[in-house]
Design a protein around this motif. Structure first.
Motif, short mmCIF file in Angstrom:
data_model
loop_
_atom_site.label_atom_id
_atom_site.label_comp_id
_atom_site.label_asym_id
_atom_site.label_seq_id
_atom_site.Cartn_x
_atom_site.Cartn_y
_atom_site.Cartn_z
N VAL A 35 0.85 -1.21 0.00
CA VAL A 35 0.00 0.00 0.00
C VAL A 35 0.89 1.26 0.00
N GLY A 36 2.01 1.17 0.70
CA GLY A 36 2.90 2.33 0.79
C GLY A 36 4.04 2.32 -0.22
N ARG A 37 4.02 1.35 -1.14
CA ARG A 37 5.16 1.22 -2.07
C ARG A 37 5.37 2.50 -2.89
N TYR A 38 4.30 3.12 -3.33
CA TYR A 38 4.43 4.28 -4.22
C TYR A 38 3.88 5.56 -3.62
N GLN A 39 3.54 5.54 -2.34
CA GLN A 39 3.00 6.78 -1.74
C GLN A 39 3.44 6.85 -0.27
N PRO A 40 3.83 8.03 0.18
CA PRO A 40 4.28 8.17 1.55
C PRO A 40 3.07 8.27 2.48
N LEU A 41 2.82 7.21 3.23
CA LEU A 41 1.70 7.25 4.19
C LEU A 41 2.34 7.34 5.57
N GLY A 42 2.48 8.55 6.03
CA GLY A 42 3.14 8.76 7.32
C GLY A 42 2.34 8.13 8.44
N PRO A 43 2.98 7.97 9.62
CA PRO A 43 2.27 7.38 10.74
C PRO A 43 1.14 8.30 11.22
N VAL A 44 0.00 7.70 11.48
CA VAL A 44 -1.13 8.45 12.04
C VAL A 44 -1.59 7.66 13.26
N THR A 45 -1.85 8.36 14.35
CA THR A 45 -2.27 7.64 15.56
C THR A 45 -3.73 7.21 15.42
N LEU A 46 -4.07 6.15 16.16
CA LEU A 46 -5.46 5.68 16.12
C LEU A 46 -6.44 6.75 16.58
N PRO A 47 -6.16 7.47 17.68
CA PRO A 47 -7.11 8.52 18.08
C PRO A 47 -7.33 9.56 16.98
N LEU A 156 3.54 16.69 -15.43
CA LEU A 156 4.52 16.00 -14.58
C LEU A 156 4.84 16.92 -13.41
N LEU A 157 4.71 16.39 -12.21
CA LEU A 157 5.03 17.16 -11.01
C LEU A 157 6.40 16.67 -10.53
N ARG A 158 7.42 17.43 -10.83
CA ARG A 158 8.78 16.97 -10.52
C ARG A 158 9.04 16.98 -9.03
N GLY A 159 9.70 15.95 -8.54
CA GLY A 159 10.10 15.89 -7.12
C GLY A 159 8.95 16.18 -6.18
N TYR A 160 7.81 15.55 -6.44
CA TYR A 160 6.58 15.97 -5.77
C TYR A 160 6.51 15.58 -4.30
N PHE A 161 6.99 14.38 -3.97
CA PHE A 161 7.05 14.01 -2.54
C PHE A 161 8.29 13.15 -2.26
N VAL A 162 8.52 12.94 -0.97
CA VAL A 162 9.68 12.15 -0.56
C VAL A 162 9.20 10.75 -0.20
N LEU A 163 9.79 9.76 -0.87
CA LEU A 163 9.41 8.38 -0.60
C LEU A 163 10.69 7.61 -0.24
N ARG A 164 10.72 7.10 0.98
CA ARG A 164 11.90 6.39 1.49
C ARG A 164 13.20 7.16 1.18
N GLY A 165 13.14 8.46 1.50
CA GLY A 165 14.35 9.28 1.43
C GLY A 165 14.65 9.87 0.04
N ARG A 166 13.84 9.55 -0.96
CA ARG A 166 14.12 10.08 -2.31
C ARG A 166 12.95 10.88 -2.82
N ARG A 167 13.25 12.01 -3.49
CA ARG A 167 12.17 12.79 -4.11
C ARG A 167 11.66 12.04 -5.33
N VAL A 168 10.33 12.00 -5.45
CA VAL A 168 9.71 11.18 -6.48
C VAL A 168 8.82 12.06 -7.36
N ASP A 169 8.98 11.89 -8.68
CA ASP A 169 8.10 12.61 -9.61
C ASP A 169 6.70 11.99 -9.60
#
Ligand SMILES: CC(C)(COP(=O)(O)OP(=O)(O)OC[C@H]1O[C@@H](n2cnc3c(N)ncnc32)[C@H](O)[C@@H]1OP(=O)(O)O)[C@@H](O)C(=O)NCCC(=O)NCCS
Length: 184
Positions: A35-47, A156-169
């Motif tokens: 699920v997180g392979r191609y998108q950064p899903l940061g930790p979210v608490t249950l509350p 194309l959105l260059r360097g749009y987010f950081v995924l496992r330490g790398r900027r991803v288009d």
């Protein structure tokens, strides 16, 4: 002879508004590697997830207000994934969509059906006119799904987010009300 009545087959893919009690499910899905392979899903608490879902008032969507809406995708009655819709500008009818399926439900043709169903509802019953989606360039499955249901690639959105330490288009996709053709 009377024709025999044939019972309508149950829809294999259905949507229901996400509720507070789905927080554990969402937390579980969010940490699945696929699920997180191609998108950064940061930790979210249950509350926080619970609070967010408790505020998920779908009646607002049809009244042209509200900031975030979530649905659970079900496959033959089993929870399979989720869709998020974030209206970014009600005045201009803009929103963004995100979606993910849990690992066992991927690659079974479920996302296109679920997204078509949601778009039919959104374009049929709300004032939203343009729905955007972004996905990592490498996310071939997601790109195919968007293109199959009528989204157009707009840039194309260059360097749009950081995924496992790398900027991803990412690619920016959008569908306008007039592009949408309700499918099966
Ligand atoms: C990406 C995702 C939404 C695709 O939905 P899906 O229901 O699994 O897609 P489908 O089964 O309808 O497959 C659609 C097409 O993409 C291909 N595909 C699906 N997953 C793929 C993958 N991981 N790698 C390569 N191709 C893939 C399928 O083979 C199919 O190709 P075809 O049309 O040429 O036959 C789903 O796999 C998922 O939720 N993945 C994890 C979360 C995610 O990436 N969400 C999107 C963030 S932008």
């Amino acid at each position: 002879m009377q024709p025999r009545e044939v019972a309508a087959a149950p829809q294999p893919v259905t949507l229901r508004p996400a509720r507070e009690g789905d927080a554990e499910l969402l937390a579980f899905w969010r940490q699945e590697p696929s699920v997180g392979r191609y998108q950064p899903l940061g930790p979210v608490t249950l509350p926080r997830l619970r609070a967010e879902l408790a505020g998920n008032n779908h009646r607002d969507l049809f009244r042209g207000r509200g900031e975030k809406f979530q649905w659970i995708v079900e496959h033959r009655g089993q929870p399979a994934g989720w869709i998020t819709l974030v209206p970014t500008n009600w005045e201009h009818g803009l929103a963004e969509i995100g979606y993910a399926l849990s690992t066992p439900f991927q690659r079974r043709g479920i996302a296109p059906l679920a997204l078509r169903r949601l778009l039919a509802e959104v374009f049929g019953r709300t004032s939203l006119e343009r729905i955007e989606a972004r996905c990592a360039v490498a996310n071939v499955g997601s790109r195919k799904v968007l293109e199959a249901i009528g989204f157009r690639r707009e840039g194309l959105l260059r360097g749009y987010f950081v995924l496992r330490g790398r900027r991803v288009d990412n690619y920016l996709y959008a569908i306008l009300r007039g592009d949408f053709v309700a499918g099966p």
